[in-house]
Scaffold this motif. Structure first.
Motif, PDB file in Angstrom:
ATOM      1  N   LEU A 121      -8.652  -2.062 -16.173  1.00 38.50           N
ATOM      2  CA  LEU A 121      -7.706  -2.639 -16.271  1.00 38.50           C
ATOM      3  C   LEU A 121      -7.440  -4.179 -15.439  1.00 38.50           C
ATOM      4  CD1 LEU A 121      -5.453   0.352 -17.846  1.00 38.50           C
ATOM      5  CD2 LEU A 121      -6.662  -1.095 -19.472  1.00 38.50           C
ATOM      6  N   PRO A 122      -6.816  -5.339 -16.203  1.00 39.24           N
ATOM      7  CA  PRO A 122      -6.343  -6.162 -15.775  1.00 39.24           C
ATOM      8  C   PRO A 122      -4.654  -5.831 -14.848  1.00 39.24           C
ATOM      9  CG  PRO A 122      -5.841  -6.185 -17.730  1.00 39.24           C
ATOM     10  CD  PRO A 122      -6.301  -5.247 -18.114  1.00 39.24           C
ATOM     11  N   SER A 123      -4.559  -6.745 -13.842  1.00 43.48           N
ATOM     12  CA  SER A 123      -3.320  -6.026 -13.038  1.00 43.48           C
ATOM     13  C   SER A 123      -1.984  -6.623 -13.955  1.00 43.48           C
ATOM     14  CB  SER A 123      -3.319  -7.011 -11.623  1.00 43.48           C
ATOM     15  OG  SER A 123      -3.631  -8.640 -12.040  1.00 43.48           O
ATOM     16  N   ARG A 124      -0.803  -6.342 -12.970  1.00 47.47           N
ATOM     17  CA  ARG A 124       0.325  -6.679 -14.290  1.00 47.47           C
ATOM     18  C   ARG A 124       0.977  -8.215 -14.433  1.00 47.47           C
ATOM     19  NH1 ARG A 124       4.881  -3.090 -11.728  1.00 47.47           N
ATOM     20  NH2 ARG A 124       6.053  -3.810 -13.674  1.00 47.47           N
ATOM     21  N   SER A 125       0.565  -8.785 -13.104  1.00 46.39           N
ATOM     22  CA  SER A 125       1.170  -9.987 -13.189  1.00 46.39           C
ATOM     23  C   SER A 125      -0.284 -10.957 -13.244  1.00 46.39           C
ATOM     24  CB  SER A 125       1.408 -10.759 -11.267  1.00 46.39           C
ATOM     25  OG  SER A 125       0.295 -10.647 -10.558  1.00 46.39           O
ATOM     26  N   SER A 126      -1.516 -10.518 -14.143  1.00 46.62           N
ATOM     27  CA  SER A 126      -2.709 -12.044 -14.213  1.00 46.62           C
ATOM     28  C   SER A 126      -1.964 -12.186 -16.224  1.00 46.62           C
ATOM     29  CB  SER A 126      -3.562 -10.809 -14.599  1.00 46.62           C
ATOM     30  OG  SER A 126      -3.013  -9.747 -15.543  1.00 46.62           O
ATOM     31  N   GLY A 127      -1.673 -11.600 -16.526  1.00 47.32           N
ATOM     32  CA  GLY A 127      -0.855 -11.741 -17.778  1.00 47.32           C
ATOM     33  C   GLY A 127      -2.358 -12.320 -18.785  1.00 47.32           C
TER      34      GLY A 127
ATOM     35  N   GLY B  95       1.811  10.613  -8.985  1.00 48.85           N
ATOM     36  CA  GLY B  95       1.029   9.528  -8.668  1.00 48.85           C
ATOM     37  C   GLY B  95       0.601   7.662  -8.982  1.00 48.85           C
ATOM     38  N   MET B  96       0.495   8.069 -10.418  1.00 49.20           N
ATOM     39  CA  MET B  96       0.467   7.079 -11.326  1.00 49.20           C
ATOM     40  C   MET B  96       1.422   5.576 -11.375  1.00 49.20           C
ATOM     41  SD  MET B  96      -1.621   8.042 -14.930  1.00 49.20           S
ATOM     42  CE  MET B  96      -0.645   9.106 -15.223  1.00 49.20           C
ATOM     43  N   MET B  97       2.242   6.711 -11.352  1.00 47.53           N
ATOM     44  CA  MET B  97       4.209   5.191 -11.486  1.00 47.53           C
ATOM     45  C   MET B  97       4.076   4.615  -9.891  1.00 47.53           C
ATOM     46  SD  MET B  97       4.865   5.468 -13.832  1.00 47.53           S
ATOM     47  CE  MET B  97       6.634   4.213 -13.545  1.00 47.53           C
ATOM     48  N   THR B  98       3.933   5.193  -8.743  1.00 49.04           N
ATOM     49  CA  THR B  98       3.972   4.997  -7.329  1.00 49.04           C
ATOM     50  C   THR B  98       3.084   3.835  -7.850  1.00 49.04           C
ATOM     51  OG1 THR B  98       5.109   6.944  -7.004  1.00 49.04           O
ATOM     52  CG2 THR B  98       3.722   5.484  -4.812  1.00 49.04           C
ATOM     53  N   ALA B  99       2.009   4.188  -7.913  1.00 49.37           N
ATOM     54  CA  ALA B  99       0.755   3.320  -7.147  1.00 49.37           C
ATOM     55  C   ALA B  99       1.087   2.395  -8.483  1.00 49.37           C
ATOM     56  CB  ALA B  99      -0.785   4.250  -8.292  1.00 49.37           C
ATOM     57  N   ARG B 100       1.404   2.223  -9.084  1.00 50.15           N
ATOM     58  CA  ARG B 100       1.711   0.555 -10.397  1.00 50.15           C
ATOM     59  C   ARG B 100       2.723   0.427  -9.958  1.00 50.15           C
ATOM     60  NH1 ARG B 100       1.916  -0.764 -16.104  1.00 50.15           N
ATOM     61  NH2 ARG B 100       3.159  -1.841 -16.246  1.00 50.15           N
ATOM     62  N   ARG B 101       3.472   0.714  -8.775  1.00 46.27           N
ATOM     63  CA  ARG B 101       4.115   0.235  -8.252  1.00 46.27           C
ATOM     64  C   ARG B 101       4.350  -0.527  -6.984  1.00 46.27           C
ATOM     65  NH1 ARG B 101       8.435   4.275  -7.132  1.00 46.27           N
ATOM     66  NH2 ARG B 101       8.812   4.468  -9.549  1.00 46.27           N
ATOM     67  N   VAL B 102       3.285  -0.005  -6.622  1.00 49.62           N
ATOM     68  CA  VAL B 102       2.569  -0.986  -4.991  1.00 49.62           C
ATOM     69  C   VAL B 102       1.385  -1.739  -5.780  1.00 49.62           C
ATOM     70  CG1 VAL B 102       1.125  -0.179  -3.702  1.00 49.62           C
ATOM     71  CG2 VAL B 102       2.667   1.626  -3.627  1.00 49.62           C
ATOM     72  N   GLY B 103       1.515  -1.398  -6.878  1.00 45.88           N
ATOM     73  CA  GLY B 103       0.051  -2.887  -7.364  1.00 45.88           C
ATOM     74  C   GLY B 103      -0.780  -2.709  -8.245  1.00 45.88           C
TER      75      GLY B 103
ATOM     76  N   ARG C 241       0.773  -0.424  -0.126  1.00 47.22           N
ATOM     77  CA  ARG C 241      -0.237  -0.206  -0.214  1.00 47.22           C
ATOM     78  C   ARG C 241       0.833   1.059   0.413  1.00 47.22           C
ATOM     79  NH1 ARG C 241      -1.710   0.253   6.053  1.00 47.22           N
ATOM     80  NH2 ARG C 241       0.011  -0.261   7.337  1.00 47.22           N
ATOM     81  N   LEU C 242      -0.165   2.765  -0.473  1.00 48.50           N
ATOM     82  CA  LEU C 242       0.661   3.201  -0.142  1.00 48.50           C
ATOM     83  C   LEU C 242       1.445   3.701   0.729  1.00 48.50           C
ATOM     84  CD1 LEU C 242      -0.952   5.514  -3.336  1.00 48.50           C
ATOM     85  CD2 LEU C 242       1.365   4.273  -3.661  1.00 48.50           C
TER      86      LEU C 242
END
Length: 145
Positions: free
Chosen positions: A109-115, A95-103, A45-46
């Motif tokens: 939009l799908p999550s990064r690790s979902s494929g 803010g977007m980059m920080t939120a993306r880094r946190v997950g 979390r942030l």
């Protein structure tokens, strides 16, 4: 606990019929108990140290953008307003980059690790809304002149 190879034959005390069987971790208990599984990793979390510079940049940029537009402070108003818009956009990007880094992800939009691949209609909607907001901001600043 002994330090040595694990591929040795068990001794008679480890395999006795009257006592508990020992494994490399300790005695194996035959009784089943209710165990509580606890996640050892902290939740993603942030944190306040991540949010503070983003909020500060957004507040300063918004004020710089809003005051020249609201009060029309002379010839330099358009420059100050555009600088405020730039600072606000930098805060949004951070803010977007920080939120993306946190997950975190954007809604739809799908999550990064979902494929999974993102839906093109959702992406088109985000691009269209962003383009309209930028066009309105630039149009408003251009009207200051």
């Amino acid at each position: 606990m002994e330090a040595g190879p694990r591929d040795r034959e068990p001794t008679s005390s480890e395999t006795s019929e009257d006592g508990p069987r020992l494994s490399p971790d300790g005695p194996e208990d035959e009784t089943v108990t209710d165990e509580v599984q606890v996640e050892l990793r902290p939740q993603r979390r942030l944190r306040i140290w991540q949010l503070a510079p983003i909020v500060t940049l957004a507040a300063v940029g918004s004020l710089m953008f809003a005051f020249p537009l609201a009060f029309g402070t002379g010839d330099g108003g358009a420059v100050v307003a555009m600088l405020g818009l730039l600072i606000s956009c930098c805060a949004a990007g951070a803010g977007m980059m920080t939120a993306r880094r946190v997950g975190h992800t954007w809604p739809g939009l799908p999550s990064r690790s979902s494929g999974e691949r993102p839906d093109w209609r959702v992406l088109a909607l985000y691009v269209a809304v962003g383009a309209v907001l930028v066009a309105l901001a630039v149009w408003r600043v251009a009207r200051l002149r």
